[in-house]
Design an enzyme around this catalytic site. Structure first.
Site, PDB file in Angstrom:
ATOM      1  N   HIS A   1       0.827  -1.202   0.000  1.00 40.13           N
ATOM      2  CA  HIS A   1       0.000   0.000   0.000  1.00 40.13           C
ATOM      3  C   HIS A   1       0.863   1.255   0.000  1.00 40.13           C
ATOM      4  O   HIS A   1       0.557   2.238  -0.664  1.00 40.13           O
ATOM      5  CB  HIS A   1      -0.910   0.023   1.225  1.00 40.13           C
ATOM      6  CG  HIS A   1      -1.821  -1.157   1.311  1.00 40.13           C
ATOM      7  ND1 HIS A   1      -2.374  -1.575   2.490  1.00 40.13           N
ATOM      8  CD2 HIS A   1      -2.268  -2.009   0.374  1.00 40.13           C
ATOM      9  CE1 HIS A   1      -3.135  -2.629   2.282  1.00 40.13           C
ATOM     10  NE2 HIS A   1      -3.078  -2.918   1.005  1.00 40.13           N
TER      11      HIS A   1
ATOM     12  N   ASP B   1      -6.281   5.157   1.277  1.00 39.57           N
ATOM     13  CA  ASP B   1      -6.292   4.025   0.367  1.00 39.57           C
ATOM     14  C   ASP B   1      -7.508   3.139   0.623  1.00 39.57           C
ATOM     15  O   ASP B   1      -8.409   3.487   1.400  1.00 39.57           O
ATOM     16  CB  ASP B   1      -4.971   3.252   0.409  1.00 39.57           C
ATOM     17  CG  ASP B   1      -4.757   2.477   1.706  1.00 39.57           C
ATOM     18  OD1 ASP B   1      -5.699   2.343   2.504  1.00 39.57           O
ATOM     19  OD2 ASP B   1      -3.624   2.001   1.917  1.00 39.57           O
TER      20      ASP B   1
ATOM     21  N   HIS C   1       3.406 -13.643  -8.814  1.00 40.76           N
ATOM     22  CA  HIS C   1       2.187 -13.864  -8.039  1.00 40.76           C
ATOM     23  C   HIS C   1       1.074 -12.912  -8.465  1.00 40.76           C
ATOM     24  O   HIS C   1      -0.049 -13.037  -7.990  1.00 40.76           O
ATOM     25  CB  HIS C   1       2.481 -13.681  -6.553  1.00 40.76           C
ATOM     26  CG  HIS C   1       2.931 -12.294  -6.198  1.00 40.76           C
ATOM     27  ND1 HIS C   1       3.986 -11.674  -6.819  1.00 40.76           N
ATOM     28  CD2 HIS C   1       2.474 -11.410  -5.282  1.00 40.76           C
ATOM     29  CE1 HIS C   1       4.155 -10.471  -6.315  1.00 40.76           C
ATOM     30  NE2 HIS C   1       3.252 -10.273  -5.382  1.00 40.76           N
TER      31      HIS C   1
ATOM     32  N   TRP D   1      -0.344  -6.302  -7.644  1.00 34.91           N
ATOM     33  CA  TRP D   1      -0.480  -5.205  -8.618  1.00 34.91           C
ATOM     34  C   TRP D   1       0.787  -4.370  -8.731  1.00 34.91           C
ATOM     35  O   TRP D   1       1.129  -3.902  -9.817  1.00 34.91           O
ATOM     36  CB  TRP D   1      -1.677  -4.340  -8.277  1.00 34.91           C
ATOM     37  CG  TRP D   1      -2.110  -3.476  -9.431  1.00 34.91           C
ATOM     38  CD1 TRP D   1      -2.074  -2.114  -9.517  1.00 34.91           C
ATOM     39  CD2 TRP D   1      -2.654  -3.933 -10.678  1.00 34.91           C
ATOM     40  NE1 TRP D   1      -2.557  -1.696 -10.734  1.00 34.91           N
ATOM     41  CE2 TRP D   1      -2.922  -2.797 -11.466  1.00 34.91           C
ATOM     42  CE3 TRP D   1      -2.937  -5.193 -11.209  1.00 34.91           C
ATOM     43  CZ2 TRP D   1      -3.460  -2.876 -12.747  1.00 34.91           C
ATOM     44  CZ3 TRP D   1      -3.479  -5.283 -12.476  1.00 34.91           C
ATOM     45  CH2 TRP D   1      -3.730  -4.128 -13.237  1.00 34.91           C
TER      46      TRP D   1
ATOM     47  N   SER E   1       3.894  -5.491  -8.449  1.00 35.48           N
ATOM     48  CA  SER E   1       4.782  -6.285  -9.302  1.00 35.48           C
ATOM     49  C   SER E   1       4.300  -6.280 -10.745  1.00 35.48           C
ATOM     50  O   SER E   1       5.102  -6.229 -11.683  1.00 35.48           O
ATOM     51  CB  SER E   1       4.871  -7.723  -8.781  1.00 35.48           C
ATOM     52  OG  SER E   1       5.572  -7.778  -7.559  1.00 35.48           O
TER      53      SER E   1
ATOM     54  N   GLU F   1       5.296  -3.002 -12.311  1.00 30.35           N
ATOM     55  CA  GLU F   1       6.744  -2.981 -12.524  1.00 30.35           C
ATOM     56  C   GLU F   1       7.124  -3.800 -13.745  1.00 30.35           C
ATOM     57  O   GLU F   1       7.989  -3.401 -14.534  1.00 30.35           O
ATOM     58  CB  GLU F   1       7.454  -3.504 -11.278  1.00 30.35           C
ATOM     59  CG  GLU F   1       7.375  -2.549 -10.097  1.00 30.35           C
ATOM     60  CD  GLU F   1       7.774  -3.156  -8.766  1.00 30.35           C
ATOM     61  OE1 GLU F   1       7.689  -2.444  -7.751  1.00 30.35           O
ATOM     62  OE2 GLU F   1       8.170  -4.347  -8.755  1.00 30.35           O
TER      63      GLU F   1
END
Length: 520
Positions: free
Chosen positions: A53, A149, A402, A405, A407, A410
């Site tokens: 987050h 968030d 996995h 979001w 990753s 990126e």
């Protein structure tokens, strides 16, 4: 979204959604903050616990301060996250951005088996008196806007009471906010106890049709205590002034267009602004790992498959062995970030059973002889690698991910295609988007209904070979290159995400001007 898997099996009753009184009646002291710029008003950015987050919110804060000259305070909570990890992420902020840590609140009255998601919502809720004190001026000046968030929307009430703009930041895709809008519509006129399951499949306007098994944890069962919190979160959405989504138009084109058209047609749901991708900077956010990067420097271009399941992901001992065998059988080079396996079946690392004896090294759990047999073309590292640098390295050809979001973005920003291997939280939904809608990933078949079982070595080897050298993989590789260019365009001077954030900042600044054009 943080790991809500532990909330999915929680059998404790839903907790009250009314804000409890502070633990004491003393005046709430202002949190200690870094020195702030001299601007009169501040934008408060509230992060719920977890690096997943905090990382994108830090990048948002950087943009607000550097590109728009706003006074920004990034606020974190005490408890449920590693202070050292939070400090490392926050250290990448420019000096003009202030930070504040809200005082600890007691959670001792909660049941001992309460789930992670329930703890998250309660921690935010009980921290609201401290947040209000900061927003009233305790942190360096009165607030003009609050950005919270996904887990922090209880703070919208504080923003409304203080007469400031309240926005919700989604560190996830458009799909998650679409599900939350569906929940709000499903429960808009019901009483708190009348919870309803989402349909199966759930057809998202402009997005994929999600099978029930692909819904994020906490959304699959209306009897799950976390579901009650999600319903209340969704009901609060109508009180937001808008939503910021960590995505960009070219990544989720149809869904972004659906939300844009709804706003133009006067829909009651607040406007949604795609302002991503927010990706960690190569230069400031990751410490170096020279051995790992030096090894990559010696590998041929587009030859290495990077394997990582995030800081929270954990494979079983059996699945770890199958993955090792599959990588070995693929014939391709690999860089594998190996983490401690799960001994209790929980794919979220914080739920792992204790590792006994001499096997406290993740590499000790790899099959006997695996490291020796693959030493000429593979590298296994324990626990961590500088992921942004690895993904942007010329040797990296693919990412076994996995589908968290952060990753995902990126990988997209680096133009690296993915093998989707979701484990928990919203990752199965992300995998469905990436494979069925976006076309930037392949997904190996898993045993069992819902795809949550063992992924066999043959499936792993076949998926790696297809993605790196196959015809179907070629289309995925081309799509990854296209999205890399699109991600860069989104934050170009006239890019869609840059313009969207500027529009939001314009709304905030306009709220500071009275009818005579005077800044208030």
């Amino acid at each position: 979204m943080a790991a809500m898997t532990t909330g999915a099996s929680d059998a404790s009753p839903p907790l009250s959604t009314e804000l409890p009184p502070p633990a004491c009646t003393e005046e709430v002291p202002p949190p200690a903050c870094a020195e702030m710029p001299l601007q009169q008003h501040q934008v408060v950015v509230l992060a719920s616990p977890g690096a997943g987050h905090l990382i994108p919110l830090v990048e948002l804060a950087r943009r607000l301060a550097v590109d728009h000259g706003l006074a920004v305070t990034v606020v974190t909570l005490t408890g449920m996250s590693n202070p050292a990890t939070d400090a490392a992420v926050l250290s990448s902020l420019p000096a003009s951005v202030a930070t504040a840590v809200l005082p600890a609140v007691s959670l001792d009255d909660l049941p001992p088996d309460v789930g992670f998601g329930t703890l998250m919502f309660e921690l935010v809720r009980r921290s609201l008196p401290h947040l209000r004190a900061l927003m009233e001026g305790g942190g360096g000046g009165p607030a003009t806007a609050l950005v919270c968030d996904f887990f922090g929307t209880a703070g919208l009430r504080v923003a409304a009471e203080l007469g400031v703009k309240g926005f919700v930041f989604f560190p996830n895709s458009f799909a998650l906010i679409s599900i939350m809008r569906h929940i709000a519509q499903l429960h808009g006129d019901g009483v708190c106890s009348e919870y309803r399951d989402l349909p199966d499949p759930l057809r998202l306007p402009g997005g994929p049709a999600l099978r029930h098994a692909d819904l994020p944890d906490g959304f699959q069962d209306r009897t799950d205590p976390v579901y009650a919190y999600l319903v209340e979160e969704a009901r609060r959405y109508g009180g937001a002034d808008g939503f910021l989504v960590n995505s960009f138009e070219e990544l989720e084109t149809a869904m972004a267009e659906t939300f844009r058209r709804d706003a133009e047609d006067g829909a009651s749901f607040p406007p949604v602004f795609p302002v991503g991708p927010f990706v960690r900077s190569n230069s400031v956010s990751e410490s170096d790992d020279s051995a790992c990067l030096e090894w990559l420097d010696r590998q041929p271009e587009n030859s290495v498959v990077y394997v990582s399941f995030g800081t929270g992901g954990a494979l079983s001992v059996e699945q770890t062995a199958e993955l090792a065998a599959g990588l070995e059988a693929s014939g391709h080079g690999f860089l594998w970030v190996v983490r401690m396996p799960s001994l209790d079946g929980n794919p979220y690392a914080l739920g792992n059973a204790a590792i006994p004896g001499d096997k406290d090294d993740p590499l000790a759990w790899l099959p006997e002889g695996f490291l020796e047999r693959t030493s000429c073309r593979g590298l296994a590292v324990a626990a961590w690698a500088p992921q942004v640098r690895v993904l942007s390295h010329p040797a990296t050809a693919a990412f076994v991910s996995h589908c968290g979001w952060n990753s995902t973005l990126e990988s997209v920003a680096a133009g690296v295609p993915m093998i989707a291997w979701p484990l928990y939280a919203e990752q199965r939904m992300n995998a469905a988007i990436l494979t069925e809608t976006v076309g930037v990933a392949l997904r190996p078949a898993a045993r069992g209904d819902g795809g949550g079982g063992l992924v066999a070595r043959e499936e792993i080897a076949a998926a790696v070979r297809e993605l790196v050298e196959g015809e179907k993989g070629g289309a995925v590789r081309r799509r990854a290159r296209e999205l890399r260019e699109a991600a860069a365009r989104a934050w170009s001077p006239e890019g869609s995400s840059r313009r969207a954030l500027a529009e939001v900042v314009g709304k905030w600044k306009a709220s500071l001007v009275d009818g005579n054009g005077t800044v208030v």
